[in-house]
Design a protein around this motif. Structure first.
Motif, PDB file in Angstrom:
ATOM      1  N   LEU A   1       0.826  -1.210   0.000  1.00  0.00           N
ATOM      2  CA  LEU A   1       0.000   0.000   0.000  1.00  0.00           C
ATOM      3  C   LEU A   1       0.861   1.260   0.000  1.00  0.00           C
ATOM      4  O   LEU A   1       0.649   2.177  -0.806  1.00  0.00           O
ATOM      5  N   GLU A   2       1.841   1.297   0.912  1.00  0.00           N
ATOM      6  CA  GLU A   2       2.705   2.486   1.003  1.00  0.00           C
ATOM      7  C   GLU A   2       3.414   2.753  -0.320  1.00  0.00           C
ATOM      8  O   GLU A   2       3.508   3.886  -0.774  1.00  0.00           O
TER       9      GLU A   2
ATOM     10  N   PRO B   1      -0.655  -2.917 -10.832  1.00  0.00           N
ATOM     11  CA  PRO B   1      -0.580  -2.794  -9.363  1.00  0.00           C
ATOM     12  C   PRO B   1      -0.737  -4.148  -8.678  1.00  0.00           C
ATOM     13  O   PRO B   1      -1.467  -5.023  -9.143  1.00  0.00           O
ATOM     14  N   LEU B   2      -0.047  -4.282  -7.554  1.00  0.00           N
ATOM     15  CA  LEU B   2      -0.042  -5.552  -6.816  1.00  0.00           C
ATOM     16  C   LEU B   2      -1.107  -5.575  -5.716  1.00  0.00           C
ATOM     17  O   LEU B   2      -1.499  -6.647  -5.260  1.00  0.00           O
ATOM     18  N   LEU B   3      -1.573  -4.395  -5.303  1.00  0.00           N
ATOM     19  CA  LEU B   3      -2.474  -4.330  -4.141  1.00  0.00           C
ATOM     20  C   LEU B   3      -3.742  -5.183  -4.317  1.00  0.00           C
ATOM     21  O   LEU B   3      -4.111  -5.908  -3.385  1.00  0.00           O
TER      22      LEU B   3
ATOM     23  N   TRP C   1      -6.306   5.886   2.525  1.00  0.00           N
ATOM     24  CA  TRP C   1      -7.415   4.973   2.790  1.00  0.00           C
ATOM     25  C   TRP C   1      -8.246   4.678   1.541  1.00  0.00           C
ATOM     26  O   TRP C   1      -8.671   3.552   1.327  1.00  0.00           O
ATOM     27  N   ASN C   2      -8.500   5.710   0.751  1.00  0.00           N
ATOM     28  CA  ASN C   2      -9.336   5.488  -0.438  1.00  0.00           C
ATOM     29  C   ASN C   2      -8.697   4.455  -1.351  1.00  0.00           C
ATOM     30  O   ASN C   2      -9.375   3.576  -1.895  1.00  0.00           O
ATOM     31  N   TYR C   3      -7.368   4.548  -1.511  1.00  0.00           N
ATOM     32  CA  TYR C   3      -6.666   3.602  -2.384  1.00  0.00           C
ATOM     33  C   TYR C   3      -6.777   2.187  -1.811  1.00  0.00           C
ATOM     34  O   TYR C   3      -7.011   1.224  -2.542  1.00  0.00           O
ATOM     35  N   LEU C   4      -6.649   2.104  -0.486  1.00  0.00           N
ATOM     36  CA  LEU C   4      -6.713   0.787   0.160  1.00  0.00           C
ATOM     37  C   LEU C   4      -8.091   0.162  -0.014  1.00  0.00           C
ATOM     38  O   LEU C   4      -8.226  -0.986  -0.442  1.00  0.00           O
TER      39      LEU C   4
ATOM     40  N   ALA D   1      -9.281  -1.338  -3.185  1.00  0.00           N
ATOM     41  CA  ALA D   1      -8.786  -2.687  -3.481  1.00  0.00           C
ATOM     42  C   ALA D   1      -9.461  -3.743  -2.610  1.00  0.00           C
ATOM     43  O   ALA D   1      -9.783  -4.836  -3.085  1.00  0.00           O
ATOM     44  N   VAL D   2      -9.672  -3.440  -1.319  1.00  0.00           N
ATOM     45  CA  VAL D   2     -10.149  -4.497  -0.411  1.00  0.00           C
ATOM     46  C   VAL D   2     -11.665  -4.515  -0.255  1.00  0.00           C
ATOM     47  O   VAL D   2     -12.211  -5.508   0.229  1.00  0.00           O
ATOM     48  N   GLY D   3     -12.349  -3.455  -0.670  1.00  0.00           N
ATOM     49  CA  GLY D   3     -13.803  -3.443  -0.538  1.00  0.00           C
ATOM     50  C   GLY D   3     -14.279  -2.280   0.312  1.00  0.00           C
ATOM     51  O   GLY D   3     -13.511  -1.657   1.043  1.00  0.00           O
ATOM     52  N   ASN D   4     -15.589  -1.997   0.216  1.00  0.00           N
ATOM     53  CA  ASN D   4     -16.183  -0.875   0.933  1.00  0.00           C
ATOM     54  C   ASN D   4     -16.137  -1.127   2.441  1.00  0.00           C
ATOM     55  O   ASN D   4     -16.523  -2.211   2.895  1.00  0.00           O
TER      56      ASN D   4
END
Length: 1418
Positions: free
Chosen positions: A865-866, A878-880, A909-912, A915-918
């Motif tokens: 993420l960083e 992207p790998l995330l 956070w938005n980028y994270l 990728a992982v869901g709402n």
């Protein structure tokens, strides 16, 4: 690898000369060092550091020669050549004066040290030497560099010539070589087309001879660097050829590493460029760079100035670099930085002031790399002539730095073990904790920590690893001091080794060896010192089970040998197994039951080793298995860094079908000057048929041609253990590659035994970076162990100005700390990058039981993420998303994501979550999975990312769920959270701390301000029913809340939810939960019950409620024994009294002892109650005597009239003894003439069994008090029934008689009691005796219900008597209730009851703490 230890020492010079040292150089054996000053040459002994001889130039000669510049030792240490400023070379001879010694050790009389040991004088005494100037050579040009080369001395001069001088001082008849005639090119293939230097003024500024490359690394005065190699054995201008390093134009100095064939060139920009020579083309090939990074050293990285000196350690494993501006830095051979004195405590004082860096004008390594001798360049300017001799001696500018190093540097066979072993010059540092402790815990730690370890054919105890706790237990080392007797005659320590279990260590000095047991804390030395001194270990040593295997040279027989000594027997050659070896052994390693030797003729020899139990002492026998010649592949035997046998092989398909083959020695790993070469067994060809033809003779397969696996390798780790669950980690090969981090050669297994893809490689090399220098790998635990230098400042202890020159002020104290690092997330990430997600899953699932596996997933997510969220350029692939998908495969997915988000800045956070869901969906998943703590963390995310309405909606959901599950801590945080949203404090998101908040105690706050009593006087009971909410509320935080924020809709919203929950608990008859809820959340239960008296707080079904409370509070239903019809006592007059007394004792027995057993003096209080007690007893007696005689069977101690005891109220909750402890004494006093029969004992035990747990009793009394205050009389009746206390029932009936109680309530109670009576008759006869006792009251109640039409006509017959009968503490209760007419008159009683309340408070607190609820009540 190498670590600084302690403070440096400063040498004291006994001479009265004011000349400061300029140059320092140890001799090739590192026993002496020469120190040059302007006109003086001194020779010092290394251990102890004492001056032996000094030569002072006469002033006339000194002016002719100029000051001394540089010194070089002859390889046999018999001569020193000194260059001077005016172009002279002075040759000094050091004649050996045998049997003359300057210093000898003195031993006390009777000391066991014998002076008759061989080599005694050479080892322990500083020899007497003399210096004679033999020859002066004038080269008529300024000398820039001296270099000793075999039998010659090579001298470079500023006129561009290279002179070859013989050590006897004669030039060898050849002319000096003019550098302008030496051709230079980019590589040797374009040899004759090379250009010449072409400039008149080019000369060599610095050079060093490299024996393994057979040539010179040179630095020219214009900054260019190169390598000059002779094309034949004759060193003439025609035969020399030079090769350029094209990229370097600002070279300042050079140092070569013979073992790894590296040339390190210092540059003017402060970096060191390291080159090697390409063996095929002869060109100079860039290897790596040593430079400070702005990240680690932001204020100094580009201000160091040019590199001044570079020095490789004696074992060629580390290099020391210093700059013009000062400072020392230590690097591993391939560029991992170990120490730098330009930052941290070296550069700053404890008050933050910057120190001047140590400027170094010359330095040289001591024996085995344990010391670094340094000439302090600063001190020459500090000297003042008027200083006295002592001060001047103190200021002599030679410093000695001390180092401890990893055993891997000299004994690489240690790399197949999981311990970290460091060796200093006189001590060892181990990370394996206390061996005795480790041994006792080993059996348990294996079964707990590693349940999956296979008990394979080779997994006997000796091959098991230690538990994690011993290897990672704490940060301190286990330090073993080496035996002084052995050290005196055998300093320095050259090799050390530790066994697999970390219980024994062995050390090798100059001669012989010694070993130490960590269990017995004892050393074993050779009994015969001649045997010790006749043996010199050459190839290292290793442990095999209980045996020490070592390769040595026998000085007596002049023979190379392989020896095996048993640890448990005496250290003597008689108990050793000795095998003769053909050539010198350079390296030794043990793999399972095989020993592998690498010899000086470049051959590898494999031996099998076998244990033979013979007599008392078992022995080991050795036989040759196979010899492999490597001379075709190895240019020089000295270049082989390590040799290891492993079970690693490339065809993993075979090992899948036959895992037992994985334990065979499949391949040889050879580290050749940093190149890792693998020789595999050749499984193709006719030799397999040979094996079938002759099954008796075990024929070993030959090895294939070598393959290069990796470059720049410093260390290799592999294990011989097998673990089917963690095959990825145990069958991998781990490499340490210096500055480029670590690499792992990982096997790839097809899933579910499917046939592997033809395009899929069987193994893959994955690089990854770690922050520590690796010294050991814990294979199953996915950890790397290492060590790190730390510093402690003591300069604040020296405040006087005179102490500014103290080394304790100038330098911090250096310590070495153990450290470890997880590497699993790096490997998983590398596999995902290469689209090997299936392999990553296999690997991750095999490690999912590790305690830090959640942390591994979190680290991987966080790092990706960083990197991606802060990248300036768009990332094409992207790998995330891949990492997020990977993490969803594990149950810890929700925690991992939220922990990562909480530790990351809000901007990412938005980028994270893209990728992982709402986060809203993730929050709902947490609720569905009942993971409320994680859901609370998501709430904080939502609060920052969504509008307040959304977070309030989700907070309400979570709050309700937490209430249902009884998560009180979380409930308190949710209340605070909802209030914060309501009051607009959204900018301070509440954390979810684990610490207990003070508000949790508010549920019991009112114990401090109110008296609890089971009765109130008839006069003020009427007003009790009109209580305002604030009167009986706790004055804790929740009480303040209502007064402060009453107008706040948010508080109303929270209260509504709390009321709804309380109503549900009451409707479901969960009184225990209701008590916890009120106590933990400070809920105003009494006020709420007052409002709900006719609604939720009304009991609909008495029988169901009674059964439910029995079950909830684990309170047994009463039973009647079969023998109850006959009376246990012959004496009839006791009959009725016993029956009634038992009923009272069932409820009161625990209070009877209050005065006698608690140790608190309550006598005055009990005396004042005496009248009330006796009257209430009489009253009960007359009432109960009308009941049937079924009660006669109950047995209880009868109290004489004189005994002072009380029927307690709810404040008397401090009883400590039970019926058995205290009250039997009274029985003995009163009934001493009676004998107890079997049936009587049965009655007694029955009586005890009919009571519930003490804690439940305390809780029920607390609830009784609450319901009584709130006026919920039907609940009081039910609790009275359970406790079987007629006084409670009487009290309720007196309340009904004396006040305006709603007729509906009376009717409800009457109906309920009738239902209970009916139920008792059919299902629970144990209740009948008690119901019979209170039958008169029930009849009265029926009358009251009928008379409800005219309630004002009803008056109590004798109010005072009723009150006394119900509770003897009515007076105190009345005073403390807040409605007293005369509070002054009874002030004394208040303090007495306050003491009671404190005691009762603690009981109730404990009662709600101990249950199955996780609640903490103060």
């Amino acid at each position: 690898m190498y670590f600084l230890s302690g403070w440096p020492k400063r040498l004291l010079c006994p001479l009265e000369s004011l000349e400061q040292p300029l140059y320092i150089q140890t001799d090739p054996q590192r026993a002496f060092f020469a120190v040059l000053s302007a006109s003086q040459l001194s020779v010092w002994y290394c251990r102890p550091s004492v001056l032996i001889v000094s030569y002072k130039e006469l002033s006339k000669a000194a002016s002719q020669f100029g000051h001394y510049k540089q010194a070089e030792w002859r390889p046999d240490s018999t001569m020193i050549a000194v260059s001077t400023a005016n172009g002279y070379i002075l040759f000094f001879e050091i004649p050996s004066t045998r049997d003359k010694y300057l210093y000898e050790p003195m031993y006390p009389k009777g000391s066991p040290h014998l002076k008759g040991t061989p080599h005694y004088k050479e080892e322990q005494c500083a020899p007497s030497l003399s210096l004679e100037m033999k020859k002066v050579l004038d080269l008529q040009a300024s000398i820039t560099c001296l270099q000793s080369m075999l039998e010659d001395l090579l001298v470079a001069t500023a006129d561009g010539f290279l002179h070859l001088v013989h050590w006897d001082g004669m030039t060898n008849g050849r002319k000096a070589i003019n550098l302008c005639t030496v051709p230079f090119s980019v590589d040797l293939q374009s040899s004759r087309a090379g250009s010449f230097l072409g400039f008149e003024d080019v000369y060599i500024r610095d050079m060093e001879y490299c024996a393994t490359l057979d040539g010179f690394a040179v630095v020219f005065n214009d900054g260019r660097v190169g390598f000059i190699t002779p094309m034949s054995s004759r060193l003439t201008a025609e035969q020399l050829h030079g090769v350029w390093a094209q990229d370097v134009i600002d070279g300042t100095c050079v140092a070569v590493n013979n073992k790894y064939r590296l040339m390190a060139f210092g540059c003017a920009n402060g970096s060191v460029q390291v080159y090697t020579v390409d063996t095929t083309t002869g060109a100079m090939q860039f290897s790596h760079k040593l430079e400070l990074t702005p990240k680690q050293y932001p204020d100094i990285w580009n201000k160091t100035g040019p590199v001044k000196l570079i020095r490789w350690s004696p074992d060629s494993c580390v290099v020391m670099v210093t700059w013009e501006c000062g400072g020392l830095s230590l690097w591993s051979v391939f560029g991992a930085q170990l120490i730098c004195t330009l930052g941290g405590d070296f550069a700053y004082q404890s008050d933050g002031a910057k120190k001047d860096p140590l400027k170094i004008s010359s330095m040289t390594w001591g024996s085995e790399g344990y010391h670094l001798w340094v000439i302090d360049g600063n001190s020459s300017s500090n000297i003042k002539p008027e200083r006295d001799t002592y001060n001047e001696a103190c200021q002599f500018g030679i410093l000695q730095f001390h180092f401890i190093k990893s055993a891997l540097t000299v004994n690489p066979c240690m790399s197949n073990q999981e311990q970290v072993l460091l060796q200093g010059e006189d001590r060892l540092y181990l990370n394996c904790g206390d061996a005795a402790q480790a041994q006792s815990s080993r059996n348990t730690s294996h079964s707990e920590h590693k349940p999956t370890r296979e008990r394979g054919p080779f997994s006997d105890g000796s091959l098991d690893s230690q538990g994690l706790s011993t290897l990672l237990g704490h940060r301190h080392w286990h330090v073993v001091q080496i035996h002084s007797t052995y050290l005196e005659s055998n300093w320095p320590i050259r090799f050390s080794a530790i066994d697999k279990l970390g219980q024994n260590v062995a050390v090798v000095g100059k001669f012989g060896f010694a070993h130490y047991s960590l269990l017995t804390k004892k050393w074993k030395l050779f009994g015969n010192i001649t045997q010790e001194q006749n043996m010199m270990v050459t190839g290292g040593l290793a442990w095999w089970n209980d045996f020490i295997v070592l390769a040595c040279y026998n000085l007596n027989d002049r023979q190379e040998e392989l020896r095996i000594y048993l640890r448990t027997s005496n250290l003597d050659n008689a108990f050793a197994h000795i095998t003769k070896v053909q050539a010198d052994t350079l390296l030794l390693s043990v793999f399972r039951d095989m020993v592998i030797l690498f010899r000086a003729d470049c051959s590898i020899c494999l031996y099998s080793i076998e244990r033979r139990p013979e007599g008392l002492n078992p022995t080991a026998s050795i036989q040759v298995l196979q010899e492999v010649s490597m001379s075709r592949y190895i240019p020089h035997p000295f270049l082989v860094v390590s040799v290891t046998l492993t079970s690693v092989r490339t065809e993993t398909g075979i090992t899948l079908k036959m895992p037992q083959q994985a334990c065979e020695a499949e391949s040889i790993m050879l580290n050749l000057a940093g190149q890792l070469i693998m020789l595999q067994r050749d499984r193709s060809g006719p030799q397999i048929r040979d094996k079938d033809n002759n099954p008796n003779q075990r024929k070993h397969l030959p090895f294939c041609a070598p393959v290069v696996l990796a470059q720049s390798v410093e260390n290799v780790w592999t294990t011989s253990r097998i673990n089917k669950q963690k095959r990825h980690l145990l069958e991998a090969l781990w490499l340490s590659c210096g500055g480029s981090g670590m690499k792992v050669w990982l096997p790839l297994f097809p899933r579910d035994h499917r046939k592997p893809h033809s395009f899929l490689s069987r193994r893959i090399m994955l690089p990854f970076h770690i922050n520590i220098y690796p010294l050991a790998v814990l294979f199953e635990d996915a950890l790397v162990l290492g060590a790190v230098n730390d510093t402690v400042l003591y300069d604040c202890l020296y405040t006087q100005t005179s102490a500014r020159e103290h080394l304790e002020v100038l330098f911090p104290f250096s310590i070495v700390e153990r450290t470890s690092q997880i590497y699993l997330h790096h490997i998983l990430r590398q596999l995902l990058v290469r689209n090997l997600g299936e392999q990553a899953l296999l690997l991750a699932h095999s490690c999912a039981t590790l305690p830090y596996f959640p942390h591994v997933l979190e680290l991987m997510l966080h790092e990706v993420l960083e990197e991606e969220a802060t990248s300036r350029e768009p990332i094409p692939d992207p790998l995330l998303p891949t990492v997020a998908k990977f993490i969803t495969e594990f149950p810890l997915f929700l925690q991992t994501v939220v922990h990562c988000a909480r530790k990351t800045e809000y901007a990412l956070w938005n980028y994270l979550f893209a990728a992982v869901g709402n986060p809203k969906d993730l929050f709902e998943e947490c609720l569905m999975a009942q993971d409320l703590d994680t859901a609370a963390s998501y709430l904080i995310i939502l609060q920052n990312m969504e509008v307040p309405a959304v977070s309030r909606q989700h907070a309400t959901l979570l709050f309700n769920t937490a209430l249902e599950q009884g998560k009180w801590d979380l409930c308190r945080h949710m209340i605070r959270f909802l209030k914060a949203i309501g009051s607009g404090e959204t900018e301070t998101p509440p954390a979810t701390p684990t610490t207990q908040e003070p508000s949790s105690s508010s549920g019991f706050e009112f114990f401090r301000h109110r008296s609890i009593s089971l009765s109130q006087s008839a006069e003020n009971l009427h007003s009790k029913f009109n209580l305002t909410k604030t009167l009986s509320m706790p004055s804790g935080p929740s009480g303040k809340r209502c007064s402060k924020d009453s107008d706040c809709a948010e508080n109303m919203y929270i209260d509504m939810m709390l009321w709804r929950h309380a109503r549900r608990l009451l409707e479901e008859i969960k009184l225990k939960d209701l008590g916890c809820f009120a106590a933990q959340l400070g809920f105003e239960l009494i006020g709420w019950l007052c409002k709900e008296r006719a609604r939720a707080a009304r009991v609909e079904d008495f029988v169901f409620a009674l059964k439910k409370l029995h079950k909830d509070f684990r309170w047994p239903l009463p039973v009647i024994p079969a023998s109850s019809i006959t009376s246990p006592f012959k004496n009839g007059k006791y009959k009725t009294a016993m029956g009634e007394q038992l009923l009272k004792s069932q409820s009161v027995d625990t209070f009877v002892n209050t005065e006698t057993d608690t140790g608190v003096s309550n006598t005055p209080r009990s005396r004042s109650w005496l009248g009330a007690i006796s009257s209430s007893q009489r009253e009960i007696d007359t009432v109960s005597s009308h009941g049937p005689h079924m009660q006669d069977a109950f047995l209880s101690p009868l109290l004489s009239k004189g005994d002072e005891c009380s029927i307690g109220s709810a404040t008397d909750l401090t009883e400590t003894s039970s019926m058995v402890d205290g009250d039997w004494t009274m029985v003995d006093e009163n009934f001493s003439g009676l004998s107890l029969t079997q049936s009587e004992l049965e009655h007694l035990s029955l009586e005890l069994a009919s009571k519930g747990p003490h804690k439940s009793q305390v809780q029920l009394r607390y609830l009784l008090h609450i319901f009584m205050e709130a006026g919920c009389l039907d609940w009081c009746i039910i609790i009275g029934l359970i406790l079987r206390e007629s006084s409670v029932i009487n009290q309720v009936f007196s309340i009904i008689q004396s006040s305006d109680v709603d007729g509906e309530i009376c009717q409800n109670i009457k109906t309920g009691l009738c239902a209970v009576d009916k139920w008792a008759s059919t299902d629970c006869p144990g209740y009948k005796p008690f119901l019979n006792i209170i039958k008169p009251q029930i009849q009265k109640l029926s009358e009251i219900v009928e008379e409800q039409v005219q309630p004002e006509a009803f008056q109590p017959v004798n109010p005072s008597k009723v009150t006394e009968q119900v509770n003897p503490r009515a007076e105190e209760s009345r005073i403390l209730s807040g409605h007293s007419t005369n509070p002054q008159s009874d002030a004394g009683n208040i303090s007495a009851s306050r003491h009671e309340e404190d005691k009762s408070k603690t009981e109730v607190e404990d009662s709600f703490q101990e249950g199955s609820y996780d609640c903490i009540v103060s």
